[in-house]
Design a protein around this motif. Structure first.
Motif, short mmCIF file in Angstrom:
data_model
loop_
_atom_site.label_atom_id
_atom_site.label_comp_id
_atom_site.label_asym_id
_atom_site.label_seq_id
_atom_site.Cartn_x
_atom_site.Cartn_y
_atom_site.Cartn_z
N ASP A 254 0.83 -1.20 0.00
CA ASP A 254 0.00 0.00 0.00
C ASP A 254 0.87 1.26 0.00
N CYS A 255 1.92 1.24 0.80
CA CYS A 255 2.83 2.39 0.87
C CYS A 255 3.54 2.60 -0.46
N ALA A 256 3.97 1.51 -1.09
CA ALA A 256 4.65 1.60 -2.38
C ALA A 256 3.73 2.16 -3.45
N VAL A 257 2.49 1.70 -3.46
CA VAL A 257 1.50 2.19 -4.44
C VAL A 257 1.34 3.70 -4.31
N GLU A 258 1.24 4.18 -3.09
CA GLU A 258 1.07 5.62 -2.85
C GLU A 258 2.31 6.40 -3.28
N SER A 259 3.50 5.84 -3.02
CA SER A 259 4.75 6.54 -3.36
C SER A 259 4.95 6.66 -4.87
N LEU A 260 4.36 5.74 -5.62
CA LEU A 260 4.54 5.70 -7.07
C LEU A 260 3.44 6.42 -7.85
N LYS A 261 2.57 7.13 -7.16
CA LYS A 261 1.39 7.68 -7.82
C LYS A 261 1.71 8.68 -8.93
N HIS A 262 2.91 9.29 -8.90
CA HIS A 262 3.28 10.25 -9.94
C HIS A 262 4.19 9.65 -11.01
N ALA A 263 4.57 8.41 -10.86
CA ALA A 263 5.50 7.78 -11.82
C ALA A 263 4.81 7.54 -13.16
N LYS A 264 5.50 7.90 -14.24
CA LYS A 264 4.96 7.65 -15.57
C LYS A 264 4.94 6.16 -15.88
N ARG A 265 6.01 5.47 -15.45
CA ARG A 265 6.11 4.02 -15.61
C ARG A 265 6.53 3.48 -14.26
N LYS A 266 5.75 2.55 -13.70
CA LYS A 266 5.98 2.15 -12.31
C LYS A 266 6.10 0.64 -12.16
N ARG A 267 6.84 0.25 -11.14
CA ARG A 267 7.01 -1.17 -10.82
C ARG A 267 7.06 -1.34 -9.31
N ILE A 268 6.39 -2.39 -8.82
CA ILE A 268 6.53 -2.79 -7.42
C ILE A 268 7.41 -4.03 -7.37
N HIS A 269 8.40 -3.99 -6.48
CA HIS A 269 9.37 -5.07 -6.32
C HIS A 269 9.12 -5.71 -4.95
N THR A 270 8.44 -6.83 -4.93
CA THR A 270 8.08 -7.49 -3.68
C THR A 270 8.65 -8.90 -3.65
N GLY A 271 8.72 -9.49 -2.47
CA GLY A 271 9.24 -10.86 -2.41
C GLY A 271 9.45 -11.35 -1.00
N ILE A 272 10.10 -12.50 -0.93
CA ILE A 272 10.28 -13.17 0.36
C ILE A 272 11.42 -14.16 0.23
N GLY A 273 11.93 -14.65 1.35
CA GLY A 273 13.04 -15.59 1.35
C GLY A 273 12.71 -16.92 0.68
N ALA A 274 13.70 -17.47 -0.04
CA ALA A 274 13.48 -18.74 -0.75
C ALA A 274 14.33 -19.88 -0.22
N SER A 275 15.39 -19.56 0.51
CA SER A 275 16.28 -20.62 1.01
C SER A 275 15.77 -21.16 2.34
N ASP A 276 16.10 -22.41 2.62
CA ASP A 276 15.72 -22.99 3.91
C ASP A 276 16.36 -22.23 5.06
N MET A 277 17.56 -21.66 4.82
CA MET A 277 18.23 -20.86 5.84
C MET A 277 17.35 -19.67 6.24
N HIS A 278 16.82 -18.98 5.25
CA HIS A 278 15.97 -17.82 5.54
C HIS A 278 14.61 -18.26 6.09
N ILE A 279 14.05 -19.30 5.50
CA ILE A 279 12.73 -19.77 5.94
C ILE A 279 12.75 -20.18 7.41
N GLN A 280 13.80 -20.87 7.80
CA GLN A 280 13.87 -21.36 9.18
C GLN A 280 14.29 -20.27 10.17
N TYR A 281 15.38 -19.56 9.86
CA TYR A 281 15.96 -18.67 10.85
C TYR A 281 15.47 -17.21 10.76
#
Length: 394
Positions: free
Chosen positions: A82-109
């Protein structure tokens, strides 16, 4: 497969995470305008929920530049998006870059969770963001150490959810180039809907392999490189924009193209170095003070006969005025003669033979010989000439 490689610059996000290198909004706009002139395809302008300053900077950058895509980073959380959408409201061309950990190291710890849970959270984030922005990039954090079949499943599901770019980060800089290249190739061959998205590489430099890994990634099918000016970034830094761009330009056999205006590389490097108060190491490839400097006598002699004997890049191609001959005790007669003649002094081989021993003594003492030191040497030579002429006439 297209041979166009998109250049995603994260100097203002990952690069700005370097301790002591934070910029204010005015400075960020100055850098963003320079990146636009440089020709980057995507500017990752910040992590808007992290601070009011970052949020404001993304808004102002969006107003200041029009050609590049403006990208905002989020975690896989509704409030971040939601915050990213608001920050990009004036961008002519916009992208949201979202994600999460994929390794078992990140998933566990890091998440104290399970593969199933992080996968569901990643898919949710993409679907939620897609309601507001068409261009969605998903990062599978620590993909460099992730289980390959699970990583492939994650990438397949987020593309199905609407991701247009999938980022495969070597977050800790651990991978070897052939290992990382093979990971990209595996995804190309095992994710059934991979043709619906661009694969992006985001490599860190903890083991000094960020550039090599990024090039291995695009050779194996990635078509976006995430990088920073001068290779700045978290810990040991990120992939250097100037390095990957000039590798692709120098190795035409790779048939990898980008739209970077390379003569703007050096001025942009110096701008970032000045504003972030972070000096570029002298031996840094492409943009370091010594990148086009020659001090060894053997190298100098070869360079003066033909530049390409010791340079694979023309300095003008990256915005450097000229190569330089640095006079030290390692320099030979050819370099000494060249520098004297560039100062307007006519010298013969016999003259050089006469002053060279004194030059070496001076170089050992001073380390680097400047033009004023050469003037002293030549004046001594002229005095000797005059004395010899008087003696001959008398």
């Amino acid at each position: 497969m297209s041979d166009k490689v998109h250049i995603f610059d994260t100097t203002l996000r990952d690069g700005e995470q370097v301790p002591g290198c934070q910029l204010n909004t005015k400075e960020k706009i100055e850098v963003a305008k320079a990146l636009e002139e440089l020709g980057v395809d995507i500017i990752e302008a910040g992590f808007p929920i992290s601070s009011p300053g970052d949020f404001t900077s993304i808004i102002e950058i969006s107003k200041a530049v029009s050609e590049p895509v403006i990208c905002a980073l989020t975690r896989a959380k509704k409030e971040d998006i939601d915050c990213a959408v608001e920050s990009l409201k004036h961008a002519k061309r916009k992208r949201i870059h979202t994600g999460i950990g994929a390794s078992d190291m990140h998933i566990q710890y890091k998440f104290n969770s399970t593969r199933e849970d992080v996968l569901a959270r990643g898919v949710y984030a993409v679907k939620y963001a897609k309601q507001f922005v068409e261009d969605i990039e998903f990062y599978a954090e620590d993909a460099g150490r992730a289980d390959l079949p699970f990583l492939a499943k994650m990438i397949e599901e987020v593309i199905a959810a609407g991701a247009t770019v999938v980022n495969i980060p070597d977050t800790t800089g651990y991978c070897l180039p052939w290992e990382y290249g093979a990971k990209i190739k595996y995804l190309k061959e095992n994710v059934k809907n991979i043709d619906k998205a661009i694969i992006s590489v985001h490599c860190h430099n903890d083991l000094g392999l960020a550039t090599a890994n990024s090039i291995a990634g695009v050779i194996n099918g990635a078509r976006q490189i995430e990088c920073t000016i001068n290779g700045i970034g978290e810990r040991a830094g990120n992939t250097s924009l100037e390095e990957v761009v000039m590798i692709m330009k120098s190795h035409k056999e790779l048939e990898l193209l980008n739209r970077i205006n390379t003569p703007r590389i050096y001025p942009t490097s110096r701008l970032v170095s000045r504003l972030m108060r972070m000096r570029v190491q002298p031996n840094k490839a492409i943009v370091g003070d010594n990148a086009f400097a020659h001090s060894s006598g053997i190298h100098q002699d070869g360079f003066l006969k033909h530049r390409e004997t010791y340079e694979v890049i023309d300095p003008h191609d990256v915005g450097v005025a000229d190569s330089s001959i640095v006079l030290t005790a390692r320099s030979g007669r050819a370099a000494l003669k060249h520098r004297l003649e560039s100062l307007g002094y006519f010298v013969t081989k016999e003259d050089i033979d006469e002053i060279y021993p004194e030059y070496l003594v001076m170089a050992d003492e001073l380390k680097v010989i400047q033009d004023e030191h050469l003037t002293v040497l030549f004046q001594k030579l002229e005095t000797k000439r005059e004395q010899a002429a008087v003696k001959t006439n008398s």
